[in-house]
Design a protein around this motif. Structure first.
Motif, PDB file in Angstrom:
ATOM      1  N   GLY A   1       0.847  -1.191   0.000  1.00 50.88           N
ATOM      2  CA  GLY A   1       0.000   0.000   0.000  1.00 50.88           C
ATOM      3  C   GLY A   1       0.884   1.242   0.000  1.00 50.88           C
ATOM      4  O   GLY A   1       1.885   1.287   0.708  1.00 50.88           O
ATOM      5  N   VAL A   2       0.517   2.230  -0.821  1.00 50.72           N
ATOM      6  CA  VAL A   2       1.342   3.438  -0.932  1.00 50.72           C
ATOM      7  C   VAL A   2       0.480   4.652  -0.629  1.00 50.72           C
ATOM      8  O   VAL A   2      -0.631   4.778  -1.142  1.00 50.72           O
ATOM      9  CB  VAL A   2       1.927   3.569  -2.355  1.00 50.72           C
ATOM     10  CG1 VAL A   2       2.693   4.880  -2.499  1.00 50.72           C
ATOM     11  CG2 VAL A   2       2.846   2.394  -2.670  1.00 50.72           C
TER      12      VAL A   2
ATOM     13  N   LEU B   1       3.411   1.688   2.951  1.00 48.38           N
ATOM     14  CA  LEU B   1       4.495   2.670   2.899  1.00 48.38           C
ATOM     15  C   LEU B   1       3.900   4.067   2.820  1.00 48.38           C
ATOM     16  O   LEU B   1       3.166   4.387   1.884  1.00 48.38           O
ATOM     17  CB  LEU B   1       5.378   2.392   1.669  1.00 48.38           C
ATOM     18  CG  LEU B   1       6.436   3.439   1.331  1.00 48.38           C
ATOM     19  CD1 LEU B   1       7.347   3.713   2.512  1.00 48.38           C
ATOM     20  CD2 LEU B   1       7.280   2.965   0.152  1.00 48.38           C
ATOM     21  N   VAL B   2       4.203   4.875   3.840  1.00 52.59           N
ATOM     22  CA  VAL B   2       3.731   6.258   3.855  1.00 52.59           C
ATOM     23  C   VAL B   2       4.935   7.149   3.594  1.00 52.59           C
ATOM     24  O   VAL B   2       5.916   7.101   4.337  1.00 52.59           O
ATOM     25  CB  VAL B   2       3.102   6.617   5.221  1.00 52.59           C
ATOM     26  CG1 VAL B   2       2.609   8.054   5.225  1.00 52.59           C
ATOM     27  CG2 VAL B   2       1.964   5.658   5.544  1.00 52.59           C
TER      28      VAL B   2
ATOM     29  N   VAL C   1      -0.611  -5.300   9.284  1.00 55.58           N
ATOM     30  CA  VAL C   1       0.497  -5.283   8.327  1.00 55.58           C
ATOM     31  C   VAL C   1       1.560  -4.311   8.831  1.00 55.58           C
ATOM     32  O   VAL C   1       1.247  -3.330   9.499  1.00 55.58           O
ATOM     33  CB  VAL C   1       0.060  -4.852   6.903  1.00 55.58           C
ATOM     34  CG1 VAL C   1      -0.901  -5.848   6.305  1.00 55.58           C
ATOM     35  CG2 VAL C   1      -0.519  -3.457   6.892  1.00 55.58           C
ATOM     36  N   PRO C   2       2.832  -4.601   8.516  1.00 53.75           N
ATOM     37  CA  PRO C   2       3.885  -3.672   8.916  1.00 53.75           C
ATOM     38  C   PRO C   2       3.761  -2.348   8.162  1.00 53.75           C
ATOM     39  O   PRO C   2       3.366  -2.322   7.007  1.00 53.75           O
ATOM     40  CB  PRO C   2       5.166  -4.405   8.529  1.00 53.75           C
ATOM     41  CG  PRO C   2       4.776  -5.530   7.649  1.00 53.75           C
ATOM     42  CD  PRO C   2       3.323  -5.808   7.869  1.00 53.75           C
ATOM     43  N   VAL C   3       4.079  -1.262   8.878  1.00 48.93           N
ATOM     44  CA  VAL C   3       3.961   0.071   8.293  1.00 48.93           C
ATOM     45  C   VAL C   3       5.326   0.754   8.325  1.00 48.93           C
ATOM     46  O   VAL C   3       6.010   0.716   9.340  1.00 48.93           O
ATOM     47  CB  VAL C   3       2.945   0.921   9.099  1.00 48.93           C
ATOM     48  CG1 VAL C   3       2.806   2.316   8.491  1.00 48.93           C
ATOM     49  CG2 VAL C   3       1.598   0.219   9.176  1.00 48.93           C
TER      50      VAL C   3
ATOM     51  N   LEU D   1      13.010  -0.862   3.077  1.00 48.91           N
ATOM     52  CA  LEU D   1      12.366  -1.522   4.218  1.00 48.91           C
ATOM     53  C   LEU D   1      10.996  -2.074   3.851  1.00 48.91           C
ATOM     54  O   LEU D   1      10.659  -3.205   4.206  1.00 48.91           O
ATOM     55  CB  LEU D   1      12.184  -0.500   5.351  1.00 48.91           C
ATOM     56  CG  LEU D   1      13.371  -0.279   6.273  1.00 48.91           C
ATOM     57  CD1 LEU D   1      13.084   0.879   7.219  1.00 48.91           C
ATOM     58  CD2 LEU D   1      13.624  -1.560   7.072  1.00 48.91           C
ATOM     59  N   ALA D   2      10.208  -1.256   3.130  1.00 54.26           N
ATOM     60  CA  ALA D   2       8.840  -1.686   2.805  1.00 54.26           C
ATOM     61  C   ALA D   2       8.862  -2.951   1.957  1.00 54.26           C
ATOM     62  O   ALA D   2       8.081  -3.876   2.186  1.00 54.26           O
ATOM     63  CB  ALA D   2       8.091  -0.567   2.087  1.00 54.26           C
ATOM     64  N   VAL D   3       9.760  -2.991   0.967  1.00 52.85           N
ATOM     65  CA  VAL D   3       9.832  -4.170   0.103  1.00 52.85           C
ATOM     66  C   VAL D   3      10.255  -5.394   0.923  1.00 52.85           C
ATOM     67  O   VAL D   3       9.694  -6.484   0.778  1.00 52.85           O
ATOM     68  CB  VAL D   3      10.801  -3.922  -1.078  1.00 52.85           C
ATOM     69  CG1 VAL D   3      11.047  -5.203  -1.863  1.00 52.85           C
ATOM     70  CG2 VAL D   3      10.237  -2.833  -1.993  1.00 52.85           C
TER      71      VAL D   3
END
Ligand code: GDP
Ligand code: MN
Length: 397
Positions: A259-260, A314-315, A342-344, A380-382
């Motif tokens: 998610g972006v 990912l913000v 989910v991890p953020v 990190l997000a990937v």
């Protein structure tokens, strides 16, 4: 605004384009009753605003009445490219002799309407375009002159139909096809569409020309001229894109699992590119716009997290007008309440970034990592998305 297939088809019918009798159903039992009314065989079709339903299993041909309810139940339980199926279209089925492709779209390159036709249509149209681009007819339509007769004749010639072919009422197939091209142009023009696509446009075994699918996009800036469509879009089935629009967000669902959320279209696109380059794939494009307040951030998270198939969020905020501390408060509000599993990963830079990081640090939200800069955030997000997806697979056995 993208229209669902059934809504596009009712515009088609109003414009004199040939469509088959069909009914909309929200429950398996409704689908079965619709099939009984229409007569077998029928096709049960997922109503979601994305192509590729056929390949995803969202289109089922049913020859017996007993197959309809279970086909509808299967499809209603599906999610296609992140969109939950809430209703199905039950439509009379036909025997297909030829699948053609016809579309009129607003082309930036042409700065106007572009008519596209292919004698080979169907679910592999992208493949045809790649393999044999010459098989496509691409003709710009002058908006002042409108569609010209010679352009219609070019399409009919490219379809390479036999001269002897005619429908049950004796109408030559060539004439039916010419009528469809003209009617599609008038619909595109009169409904302020940016896309009117029929794929497949079929010639049936009995020589009729029928629109089996519809994809219509209406220019949002012209919706004030189409009160009926606008009312539906406001009141109709609340889909994610409608909710996002109401909250003032630009949102597009994509196929991936990260998610972006960002501010500014350029920033979001560059983040999506970086995710792809790092081996990940984005689940959406979501632009908060400038100066977003905490409520808007909360609405955006609602929309993204409701997609259900996300492995990481990912913000990425580069604060100009937007204040990073406002964004951080929005994040804390949603992530603090809802059990987000989910991890953020959060990247805050620019206007009030230090304050924003302080808000996050104080909230100590589990599963939230603050990254130093965009590159680290993407990396990190990937990584966490891959790990999370792996966990899910193991859980599911
Ligand atoms: P899409 O995959 O989302 O573009 O969904 P379509 O509505 O284009 O349907 C996909 C495919 O299903 C079509 O290309 C057809 O081959 C098939 N299909 C759809 N309706 C019928 C029908 O009435 N009869 C038959 N035999 N096939 C159909
Ligand atoms: Mn199609």
């Amino acid at each position: 605004m993208d229209l669902l297939e059934h809504r596009g088809k009712s515009l088609f019918a109003g414009a004199g384009l040939p469509v088959l009798p069909s009914r909309l159903a929200f429950l398996p039992a409704e689908a079965q009753a619709a099939a009984r009314e229409l007569g077998l065989p029928v096709v049960v079709k997922a109503q979601v605003k994305s192509g590729g339903r056929g390949k995803a299993g969202g289109i089922r041909l049913c020859r017996a009445e007993g197959e309809v309810a279970s086909a509808a139940a299967d499809i209603l339980a599906m999610s296609i490219r992140g969109q939950a199926v809430t209703c199905v279209l039950v439509e009379q089925a036909v025997e297909i002799a030829r699948e053609l492709y016809l579309a009129i779209s607003t082309s930036r390159a042409q700065r106007g309407p572009l008519l596209i036709f292919s004698a080979e249509g169907g679910v592999d149209i992208e493949e045809v375009a790649r393999r044999n681009p010459a098989a496509l007819v691409r003709t710009p339509v002058d908006p002042l002159l409108g569609l010209c007769d010679y352009q219609v004749r070019d399409v009919v010639a490219a379809a390479a139909l036999g001269a002897e072919l005619a429908g049950p009422d004796g109408t030559p197939v060539k004439q039916s096809l010419a009528g469809v091209v003209g009617a599609l142009w008038r619909l595109y023009r009169d409904s302020d569409a940016t896309l009117c696509e029929i794929n497949p446009l079929v010639v049936t075994a009995s020589g009729e020309v029928v629109c089996l699918d519809s994809k219509v996009t209406i220019d949002d800036n012209a919706l004030y001229r189409h009160a009926d469509l606008k009312a539906e879009s406001d009141a109709g089935v609340e889909d994610r894109e409608a909710r996002a629009r109401k909250a003032g967000l630009a949102f597009v669902a994509l196929g991936g699992d990260i998610g972006v959320l960002g501010n500014g279209a350029g920033l979001v696109m560059s983040i999506i590119d970086q995710i792809t380059a790092a081996g990940g794939s984005a689940a959406d494009f979501c632009d908060l716009g400038g100066g977003a307040r905490a409520e808007v951030v909360a609405a955006a998270l609602d929309v993204i997290l409701s997609m259900g198939s996300i492995s990481a969020l990912l913000v990425s905020i580069f604060g100009g007008i937007t204040r990073c501390d406002e964004v951080a408060r929005g994040l804390v509000e949603v992530l603090g309440q809802a059990r987000v599993d989910v991890p953020v990963v959060v990247r805050l830079d620019g206007n009030a970034a230090a304050e924003g990081r302080a808000v996050l640090a104080e909230a100590r939200l589990p599963g939230v990592t603050v990254a130093a800069g965009a590159a680290e955030a993407v990396r990190l997000a990937v990584a966490v998305a891959a790990a999370h997806a792996g966990l899910d697979t193991r859980r599911g056995g």
